[in-house]
Design a protein around this motif. Structure first.
Motif, PDB file in Angstrom:
ATOM      1  N   HIS A   1      43.486  47.899  39.834  1.00 26.71           N
ATOM      2  CA  HIS A   1      42.059  48.211  39.769  1.00 26.71           C
ATOM      3  C   HIS A   1      41.182  47.143  40.428  1.00 26.71           C
ATOM      4  O   HIS A   1      39.973  47.113  40.217  1.00 26.71           O
ATOM      5  CB  HIS A   1      41.634  48.404  38.310  1.00 26.71           C
ATOM      6  N   TRP A   2      41.783  46.269  41.217  1.00 25.42           N
ATOM      7  CA  TRP A   2      41.062  45.157  41.828  1.00 25.42           C
ATOM      8  C   TRP A   2      39.884  45.639  42.681  1.00 25.42           C
ATOM      9  O   TRP A   2      38.808  45.050  42.656  1.00 25.42           O
ATOM     10  CB  TRP A   2      42.005  44.297  42.649  1.00 25.42           C
ATOM     11  N   GLY A   3      40.060  46.724  43.429  1.00 24.23           N
ATOM     12  CA  GLY A   3      38.981  47.253  44.260  1.00 24.23           C
ATOM     13  C   GLY A   3      37.752  47.583  43.445  1.00 24.23           C
ATOM     14  O   GLY A   3      36.614  47.275  43.848  1.00 24.23           O
ATOM     15  N   TYR A   4      37.938  48.184  42.295  1.00 23.22           N
ATOM     16  CA  TYR A   4      36.809  48.506  41.415  1.00 23.22           C
ATOM     17  C   TYR A   4      36.075  47.233  40.975  1.00 23.22           C
ATOM     18  O   TYR A   4      34.855  47.173  40.996  1.00 23.22           O
ATOM     19  CB  TYR A   4      37.295  49.279  40.185  1.00 23.22           C
TER      20      TYR A   4
ATOM     21  N   PHE B   1      51.861  40.292  29.385  1.00 20.44           N
ATOM     22  CA  PHE B   1      50.957  39.604  30.305  1.00 20.44           C
ATOM     23  C   PHE B   1      51.159  40.108  31.731  1.00 20.44           C
ATOM     24  O   PHE B   1      50.203  40.445  32.428  1.00 20.44           O
ATOM     25  CB  PHE B   1      51.194  38.091  30.233  1.00 20.44           C
ATOM     26  N   LEU B   2      52.415  40.191  32.171  1.00 21.49           N
ATOM     27  CA  LEU B   2      52.700  40.657  33.530  1.00 21.49           C
ATOM     28  C   LEU B   2      52.276  42.103  33.720  1.00 21.49           C
ATOM     29  O   LEU B   2      51.776  42.476  34.784  1.00 21.49           O
ATOM     30  CB  LEU B   2      54.183  40.483  33.852  1.00 21.49           C
ATOM     31  N   SER B   3      52.428  42.912  32.698  1.00 20.41           N
ATOM     32  CA  SER B   3      51.987  44.301  32.758  1.00 20.41           C
ATOM     33  C   SER B   3      50.468  44.361  32.909  1.00 20.41           C
ATOM     34  O   SER B   3      49.942  45.161  33.685  1.00 20.41           O
ATOM     35  CB  SER B   3      52.422  45.042  31.495  1.00 20.41           C
ATOM     36  N   GLY B   4      49.760  43.490  32.186  1.00 21.93           N
ATOM     37  CA  GLY B   4      48.307  43.434  32.289  1.00 21.93           C
ATOM     38  C   GLY B   4      47.853  43.011  33.677  1.00 21.93           C
ATOM     39  O   GLY B   4      46.879  43.544  34.224  1.00 21.93           O
ATOM     40  N   ILE B   5      48.546  42.066  34.254  1.00 16.88           N
ATOM     41  CA  ILE B   5      48.220  41.624  35.613  1.00 16.88           C
ATOM     42  C   ILE B   5      48.422  42.763  36.603  1.00 16.88           C
ATOM     43  O   ILE B   5      47.605  42.985  37.494  1.00 16.88           O
ATOM     44  CB  ILE B   5      49.074  40.402  36.017  1.00 16.88           C
TER      45      ILE B   5
ATOM     46  N   GLN C   1      35.932  44.377  42.461  1.00 13.35           N
ATOM     47  CA  GLN C   1      35.212  43.788  43.601  1.00 13.35           C
ATOM     48  C   GLN C   1      33.921  44.549  43.850  1.00 13.35           C
ATOM     49  O   GLN C   1      32.879  43.944  44.103  1.00 13.35           O
ATOM     50  CB  GLN C   1      36.084  43.802  44.851  1.00 13.35           C
ATOM     51  N   GLU C   2      33.966  45.873  43.809  1.00 12.50           N
ATOM     52  CA  GLU C   2      32.758  46.674  44.016  1.00 12.50           C
ATOM     53  C   GLU C   2      31.746  46.420  42.920  1.00 12.50           C
ATOM     54  O   GLU C   2      30.553  46.300  43.181  1.00 12.50           O
ATOM     55  CB  GLU C   2      33.108  48.163  44.036  1.00 12.50           C
ATOM     56  N   ARG C   3      32.209  46.375  41.696  1.00 12.33           N
ATOM     57  CA  ARG C   3      31.315  46.276  40.541  1.00 12.33           C
ATOM     58  C   ARG C   3      30.736  44.888  40.362  1.00 12.33           C
ATOM     59  O   ARG C   3      29.571  44.721  40.040  1.00 12.33           O
ATOM     60  CB  ARG C   3      32.113  46.648  39.284  1.00 12.33           C
ATOM     61  N   PHE C   4      31.544  43.858  40.579  1.00 13.73           N
ATOM     62  CA  PHE C   4      31.110  42.505  40.254  1.00 13.73           C
ATOM     63  C   PHE C   4      31.024  41.568  41.456  1.00 13.73           C
ATOM     64  O   PHE C   4      30.681  40.404  41.321  1.00 13.73           O
ATOM     65  CB  PHE C   4      32.060  41.877  39.208  1.00 13.73           C
ATOM     66  N   GLY C   5      31.371  42.044  42.641  1.00 14.36           N
ATOM     67  CA  GLY C   5      31.315  41.206  43.841  1.00 14.36           C
ATOM     68  C   GLY C   5      32.510  40.284  43.954  1.00 14.36           C
ATOM     69  O   GLY C   5      33.450  40.348  43.183  1.00 14.36           O
ATOM     70  N   ASN C   6      32.460  39.439  44.957  1.00 13.93           N
ATOM     71  CA  ASN C   6      33.584  38.524  45.220  1.00 13.93           C
ATOM     72  C   ASN C   6      33.519  37.407  44.269  1.00 13.93           C
ATOM     73  O   ASN C   6      33.316  36.460  44.056  1.00 13.93           O
ATOM     74  CB  ASN C   6      33.586  38.056  46.662  1.00 13.93           C
TER      75      ASN C   6
END
Length: 67
Positions: free
Chosen positions: A57-60, A47-51, A62-67
């Motif tokens: 990849h959080w920036g992607y 789970f921690l590895s997945g997080i 945000q760009e793809r799906f918005g805030n």
């Protein structure tokens, strides 16, 4: 079957450990056991590895799906 394990802790750490156990309404032994079991839990590690990967990849997202 239960095993007895002896560990050495400096006094300050032991006092902090006792205070945390008391605040949680448990014993030092139970607290150490719980934390150790949690650390050895493979599902938790996955789970921690997945997080961590998601955070990378959080920036992607945000760009793809918005805030």
């Amino acid at each position: 079957m239960s095993r007895h394990v002896t560990i050495r802790l400096d006094e300050e750490f032991h006092e902090r450990l006792k205070a945390r156990a008391a605040a949680l309404g448990t014993t030092v032994t139970a607290l150490i056991t719980e934390v150790t079991e949690r650390e050895l839990d493979d599902d938790r590690k996955n789970f921690l590895s997945g997080i961590e990967e998601f955070a990378d990849h959080w920036g992607y997202f945000q760009e793809r799906f918005g805030n």
